[in-house]
Design a protein around this motif. Structure first.
Motif, short mmCIF file in Angstrom:
data_model
loop_
_atom_site.label_atom_id
_atom_site.label_comp_id
_atom_site.label_asym_id
_atom_site.label_seq_id
_atom_site.Cartn_x
_atom_site.Cartn_y
_atom_site.Cartn_z
N ASP A 28 0.87 -1.17 0.00
CA ASP A 28 0.00 0.00 0.00
C ASP A 28 0.91 1.23 0.00
O ASP A 28 1.29 1.74 1.06
CB ASP A 28 -0.91 0.00 1.23
N THR A 29 1.27 1.68 -1.16
CA THR A 29 2.29 2.73 -1.29
C THR A 29 1.81 4.11 -0.86
O THR A 29 2.57 5.07 -0.93
CB THR A 29 2.82 2.81 -2.74
N SER A 30 0.58 4.20 -0.38
CA SER A 30 0.08 5.49 0.11
C SER A 30 0.53 5.76 1.55
O SER A 30 0.29 6.86 2.07
CB SER A 30 -1.44 5.53 0.05
N ILE A 46 3.84 8.63 -5.84
CA ILE A 46 3.95 8.19 -4.45
C ILE A 46 4.28 9.36 -3.54
O ILE A 46 3.64 9.57 -2.50
CB ILE A 46 5.01 7.07 -4.32
N GLY A 60 1.46 11.71 -2.64
CA GLY A 60 0.46 11.20 -1.71
C GLY A 60 0.94 11.11 -0.28
O GLY A 60 0.17 10.70 0.61
#
Length: 321
Positions: A42-44, A314, A317
């Protein structure tokens, strides 16, 4: 090939605020932020790694940032305490004074499993225990970060025993001993009246850096995992060849697992033991200086090669820290 785990590799926990987390673990505890990256699933959200000067295996305490997660509720099927090793008994007195100075919630120094310890909580209620290496033998500790304001003779040198709290200890014990090669070392009294002794298991060279402390509790509900809880514990495997042999062994045992996962900084396998706690096996290398020079670790957002093409999105965010 004889398969033998070397000890604890890392412990990964959950925070609600990356900035506050960095402040506490680097400034109050004096650990080094050795890698500032993202959760690869979950690269957020951030994935922050703290450790000794190099982030050596066995010294890494990591955090996923989940700002909207609920607060954890302690219970069974959990990693209920994470230990951090310090050089000796005198260090615990230093830390007791430091915790008072920094208004860190902490207990008195007491003996657990034959070692002096000091339990404390981070600002989000993460359950931590400093454990003295005064008489420890076995898995070696690391070297404290020399740019910390904590004197090296008192600094944190790695991970100590990891405590698991479960409803049925026999189920977890079978996985530890029959599948993972852990051996029963001893036991000590629970702090909760009427509950069984906590059982100590060790692997590899033994000692604090290899131990699992298994607590059985029938007076708790199952843990609600969230901010202030631990997500998983990882165990050390020498290299990729051995990891692939472990994948075969765990698959043959009937436990559902992730198969081979390339985390770039190490290679991994994930599975849940019968009480539902998430275990990871992780290789000792390649290490955190693979993509950053040793003297600049943790200063910028590091992304593995397979995420680098998405860097702009990325970074947009994430809240800078």
């Amino acid at each position: 090939m004889e398969l033998k785990l070397k000890g604890i590799h890392h412990v990964s926990a959950i925070t609600g605020t990356a900035a506050g987390n960095v402040d506490f673990y680097t400034k109050t505890l004096g650990m080094r932020l050795v890698k500032k990256t993202v959760n690869q699933d979950d690269t957020s959200v951030y994935h922050l790694f703290y450790g000794d000067e190099r982030g050596n295996p066995g010294t890494e305490l990591t955090f996923f940032e989940f700002p909207t997660a609920w607060r954890s509720r302690p219970g069974t099927s959990s990693i209920s305490a994470t230990s951090l090793r310090v050089p000796g008994d005198a260090a615990l007195t230093y830390w007791q004074h430091r915790f008072t100075q920094f208004e860190v919630d902490h207990d008195e120094i007491v003996e657990r499993g034959g070692r002096l310890t000091l339990a404390f909580r981070d600002p989000e209620g993460q359950r931590l225990i400093l454990v003295s290496d005064e008489n420890d033998t076995g898995v070696a500790g690391g070297k404290p970060w020399d740019k910390s304001d904590v004197p090296a003779e008192f600094g944190i040198v790695g991970l100590g025993p990891v405590q698991l709290t479960v409803l049925r200890a026999d189920r977890t014990e079978r996985v530890l001993t029959e599948l993972m090669g852990y051996r029963r070392k001893g036991q000590y009294a629970s702090e909760v009246a009427g509950q069984p002794d906590i059982v100590v298991f060790e692997t590899g060279e033994g000692g604090s850096g290899s131990e699992i402390h298994l607590e059985e509790r029938d007076d708790l509900k199952q843990e609600r995992q969230g901010i202030g809880a631990v997500h998983h514990v990882a165990f050390r495997v020498a290299d990729e060849e051995e990891l692939r042999a472990w994948i075969g062994k765990i698959t043959s045992s009937g436990l559902v697992n992730s198969g081979f996962v390339d985390r770039f900084y190490f290679k991994s396998l994930y599975f849940r033991e019968p009480n539902g706690i998430l275990f990871e096996l992780a290789t000792d290398g390649p290490g955190f200086d693979t993509d950053e020079p040793l003297d600049r670790l943790g200063e910028r957002l590091a992304l593995p090669p397979f995420l680098e093409p998405k860097r702009e999105r990325i970074e947009a965010g994430l809240k800078p820290i």
